[in-house]
Design a protein around this motif. Structure first.
Motif, mmCIF file in Angstrom:
data_model
loop_
_atom_site.group_PDB
_atom_site.id
_atom_site.type_symbol
_atom_site.label_atom_id
_atom_site.label_comp_id
_atom_site.label_asym_id
_atom_site.label_seq_id
_atom_site.Cartn_x
_atom_site.Cartn_y
_atom_site.Cartn_z
ATOM 1 N N ARG A 132 -1.471 4.508 7.447
ATOM 2 C CA ARG A 132 -0.088 4.049 7.565
ATOM 3 C C ARG A 132 0.655 4.277 6.253
ATOM 4 N NH1 ARG A 132 2.004 -2.226 8.474
ATOM 5 N NH2 ARG A 132 4.156 -1.691 9.063
ATOM 6 N N ALA A 133 -0.001 3.982 5.128
ATOM 7 C CA ALA A 133 0.625 4.191 3.820
ATOM 8 C C ALA A 133 0.937 5.666 3.588
ATOM 9 C CB ALA A 133 -0.288 3.657 2.714
ATOM 10 N N ALA A 134 0.018 6.548 4.000
ATOM 11 C CA ALA A 134 0.246 7.992 3.834
ATOM 12 C C ALA A 134 1.460 8.439 4.627
ATOM 13 C CB ALA A 134 -0.990 8.770 4.272
ATOM 14 N N LEU A 135 1.601 7.943 5.850
ATOM 15 C CA LEU A 135 2.747 8.319 6.681
ATOM 16 C C LEU A 135 4.052 7.807 6.070
ATOM 17 C CD1 LEU A 135 1.055 7.545 10.104
ATOM 18 C CD2 LEU A 135 1.785 9.822 9.351
ATOM 19 N N HIS A 136 4.050 6.589 5.568
ATOM 20 C CA HIS A 136 5.255 6.021 4.970
ATOM 21 C C HIS A 136 5.675 6.786 3.719
ATOM 22 C CE1 HIS A 136 6.475 1.999 6.733
ATOM 23 N NE2 HIS A 136 5.487 2.359 7.519
ATOM 24 N N ALA A 137 4.701 7.089 2.858
ATOM 25 C CA ALA A 137 5.005 7.720 1.570
ATOM 26 C C ALA A 137 5.117 9.236 1.671
ATOM 27 C CB ALA A 137 3.936 7.343 0.547
ATOM 28 N N LEU B 248 0.828 -1.207 0.000
ATOM 29 C CA LEU B 248 0.000 0.000 0.000
ATOM 30 C C LEU B 248 0.866 1.263 0.000
ATOM 31 C CD1 LEU B 248 -2.922 -0.954 2.403
ATOM 32 C CD2 LEU B 248 -2.492 -1.640 0.039
ATOM 33 N N ALA B 249 1.981 1.234 0.704
ATOM 34 C CA ALA B 249 2.886 2.386 0.696
ATOM 35 C C ALA B 249 3.519 2.566 -0.675
ATOM 36 C CB ALA B 249 3.968 2.210 1.762
ATOM 37 N N ARG B 250 3.847 1.471 -1.322
ATOM 38 C CA ARG B 250 4.415 1.560 -2.674
ATOM 39 C C ARG B 250 3.386 2.130 -3.655
ATOM 40 N NH1 ARG B 250 8.262 -3.725 -3.794
ATOM 41 N NH2 ARG B 250 9.436 -3.648 -1.835
ATOM 42 N N ASP B 251 2.145 1.699 -3.515
ATOM 43 C CA ASP B 251 1.101 2.237 -4.388
ATOM 44 C C ASP B 251 0.865 3.719 -4.116
ATOM 45 O OD1 ASP B 251 0.874 -0.256 -5.468
ATOM 46 O OD2 ASP B 251 -1.050 -0.745 -4.548
ATOM 47 N N ALA B 252 0.990 4.117 -2.848
ATOM 48 C CA ALA B 252 0.842 5.539 -2.515
ATOM 49 C C ALA B 252 1.948 6.361 -3.175
ATOM 50 C CB ALA B 252 0.874 5.730 -1.003
ATOM 51 N N ALA B 253 3.185 5.869 -3.123
ATOM 52 C CA ALA B 253 4.295 6.584 -3.753
ATOM 53 C C ALA B 253 4.104 6.654 -5.268
ATOM 54 C CB ALA B 253 5.614 5.895 -3.413
ATOM 55 N N TRP B 254 3.634 5.544 -5.856
ATOM 56 C CA TRP B 254 3.348 5.564 -7.298
ATOM 57 C C TRP B 254 2.294 6.619 -7.620
ATOM 58 C CZ3 TRP B 254 -1.412 5.037 -9.503
ATOM 59 C CH2 TRP B 254 -1.430 5.071 -10.898
ATOM 60 N N ALA B 255 1.263 6.717 -6.775
ATOM 61 C CA ALA B 255 0.172 7.660 -7.025
ATOM 62 C C ALA B 255 0.673 9.098 -7.006
ATOM 63 C CB ALA B 255 -0.934 7.463 -5.993
ATOM 64 N N VAL B 256 1.606 9.409 -6.110
ATOM 65 C CA VAL B 256 2.158 10.769 -6.100
ATOM 66 C C VAL B 256 2.946 11.018 -7.381
ATOM 67 C CG1 VAL B 256 3.601 12.413 -4.873
ATOM 68 C CG2 VAL B 256 2.246 10.780 -3.575
ATOM 69 N N ASP B 257 3.730 10.038 -7.801
ATOM 70 C CA ASP B 257 4.435 10.177 -9.081
ATOM 71 C C ASP B 257 3.459 10.441 -10.221
ATOM 72 O OD1 ASP B 257 7.026 9.827 -8.128
ATOM 73 O OD2 ASP B 257 6.992 7.651 -8.418
ATOM 74 N N GLU B 258 2.325 9.753 -10.190
ATOM 75 C CA GLU B 258 1.337 9.915 -11.260
ATOM 76 C C GLU B 258 0.691 11.299 -11.226
ATOM 77 O OE1 GLU B 258 -1.262 9.002 -14.491
ATOM 78 O OE2 GLU B 258 0.737 8.337 -13.839
ATOM 79 N N THR B 259 0.448 11.827 -10.043
ATOM 80 C CA THR B 259 -0.121 13.173 -9.974
ATOM 81 C C THR B 259 0.862 14.211 -10.507
ATOM 82 O OG1 THR B 259 0.616 13.577 -7.688
ATOM 83 C CG2 THR B 259 -1.560 12.574 -7.967
ATOM 84 N N VAL B 260 2.137 14.009 -10.225
ATOM 85 C CA VAL B 260 3.146 14.928 -10.763
ATOM 86 C C VAL B 260 3.176 14.837 -12.292
ATOM 87 C CG1 VAL B 260 5.627 15.420 -10.859
ATOM 88 C CG2 VAL B 260 4.541 14.889 -8.667
ATOM 89 N N ARG B 261 3.078 13.627 -12.810
ATOM 90 C CA ARG B 261 3.066 13.453 -14.270
ATOM 91 C C ARG B 261 1.867 14.163 -14.889
ATOM 92 N NH1 ARG B 261 0.829 10.779 -18.277
ATOM 93 N NH2 ARG B 261 -0.727 9.803 -16.913
ATOM 94 N N ARG B 262 0.705 14.067 -14.224
ATOM 95 C CA ARG B 262 -0.521 14.648 -14.775
ATOM 96 C C ARG B 262 -0.591 16.160 -14.595
ATOM 97 N NH1 ARG B 262 -5.756 10.856 -13.265
ATOM 98 N NH2 ARG B 262 -4.826 8.820 -13.798
ATOM 99 N N TYR B 263 -0.208 16.630 -13.413
ATOM 100 C CA TYR B 263 -0.507 18.017 -13.045
ATOM 101 C C TYR B 263 0.716 18.905 -12.891
ATOM 102 C CZ TYR B 263 -5.045 15.920 -11.965
ATOM 103 O OH TYR B 263 -6.237 15.254 -12.032
ATOM 104 N N GLY B 264 1.890 18.325 -12.922
ATOM 105 C CA GLY B 264 3.083 19.139 -12.782
ATOM 106 C C GLY B 264 3.426 19.441 -11.332
ATOM 107 N N VAL C 294 0.952 18.341 -2.933
ATOM 108 C CA VAL C 294 0.153 17.125 -2.776
ATOM 109 C C VAL C 294 -0.041 16.840 -1.295
ATOM 110 C CG1 VAL C 294 0.039 14.640 -3.207
ATOM 111 C CG2 VAL C 294 0.993 16.167 -4.956
ATOM 112 N N CYS C 295 -1.270 16.496 -0.925
ATOM 113 C CA CYS C 295 -1.585 15.993 0.419
ATOM 114 C C CYS C 295 -1.936 14.523 0.308
ATOM 115 C CB CYS C 295 -2.758 16.763 1.034
ATOM 116 S SG CYS C 295 -3.304 16.107 2.641
ATOM 117 N N LEU C 296 -1.255 13.689 1.056
ATOM 118 C CA LEU C 296 -1.603 12.283 1.168
ATOM 119 C C LEU C 296 -2.549 12.123 2.345
ATOM 120 C CD1 LEU C 296 1.776 10.389 0.621
ATOM 121 C CD2 LEU C 296 -0.244 10.278 -0.832
ATOM 122 N N ALA C 297 -3.746 11.595 2.093
ATOM 123 C CA ALA C 297 -4.753 11.444 3.150
ATOM 124 C C ALA C 297 -5.231 10.004 3.161
ATOM 125 C CB ALA C 297 -5.923 12.396 2.902
#
Length: 253
Positions: A116-121, A86-102, A106-109
């Motif tokens: 736990r995943a938000a805290l890790h990533a 789940l932490a790895r998927d959270a980190a991937w999701a942030v990468d994807e938002t950067v790709r989409r929006y520049g 970003v807030c991880l919630a």
């Protein structure tokens, strides 16, 4: 018999919740709950259930600032030990938002295991803030290193936990917050008296607190006095801040 895993698919971001933000000025990545161990893929409906109300509220609240809110659809339901899926998927999701929006903040919630995943990533360079609701954390006697906190340095962090949570031990989130506060002064934690894991008894107050924090962290809106006090107070006061009944209707002074 060992649990059979479903075929592996990539994580993905769900469609933006709330009104179309137009030009995006900030992103909230929502991380639903999960299980300690599971090789199964979450069902689409269940994947969003724990964070849907929060996502809708934030989407409405941040419309004028161009807030985009996305739910992460995990590859697996489980954290799965050292794999920390789940932490790895959270980190991937942030990468994807950067790709989409520049280059936008970003807030991880996350809720439960998603907290736990938000805290890790939270150490991702694009992340400016972390919101963890009733985060599931392993016991301190678990055969693994302590939960990391140094990655949260430089981020604004809010943890919210019900005092009667029987699924995610609130004392563990307090201890993690105390360790994080030593490395980062911008950490606070609110306790929801007598509420359980789902934080349903004071749902409106919890959602108002989350909105207050996210809008302040991403867009510089003035924080309510309870949040300001919690961030400024030394431990343990700012880490056991009670969430007052009616928060959101009279707390912004």
């Amino acid at each position: 018999m060992a649990q059979q895993a479903t075929p592996v698919h990539g994580a993905r971001l769900g469609r933006a919740l709330g009104p179309d933000p137009g030009a995006v000025g900030g992103v909230v990545v929502l991380l639903p709950g999960g299980d300690p161990v599971s090789g199964r893929r979450p069902s689409p409906l269940m994947a969003t259930a724990s964070v849907r109300a929060l996502g809708r509220r934030l989407g409405r609240a941040g419309r004028t600032e161009g807030l985009a809110v996305h739910v992460v659809h995990y590859r697996y339901r489980g954290w799965n030990g050292g794999e920390a899926h789940l932490a790895r998927d959270a980190a991937w999701a942030v990468d994807e938002t950067v790709r989409r929006y520049g280059d936008v903040p970003v807030c991880l919630a996350g809720f439960g295991m998603g907290g736990r995943a938000a805290l890790h990533a939270g150490g991702h360079e694009a992340v400016s803030s972390v919101l963890a609701l009733a985060p599931w954390l392993p016991g301190e006697d678990a055969p693994a290193p302590p939960e990391p906190v140094k990655q949260l340095t430089g981020r604004q962090v809010l943890i919210v936990h019900g005092t009667h949570d029987t699924r995610s031990d609130p004392e563990l989130s307090f201890r993690l917050a105390a360790r994080a506060k030593k490395a980062n002064r911008d950490v606070c934690r609110f306790e929801v008296h007598a509420d359980g894991h789902g934080l349903r008894q004071y749902r409106n107050e919890v959602l108002a607190l989350c909105e207050d924090f996210v809008m302040g962290a991403l867009f510089g809106r003035a924080l309510s006095r309870p949040l300001r006090d919690a961030l400024a107070a030394p431990p343990p006061l700012g880490l056991r801040m009670p969430l007052a009944s009616g928060f959101g209707s009279s707390s912004r002074r």
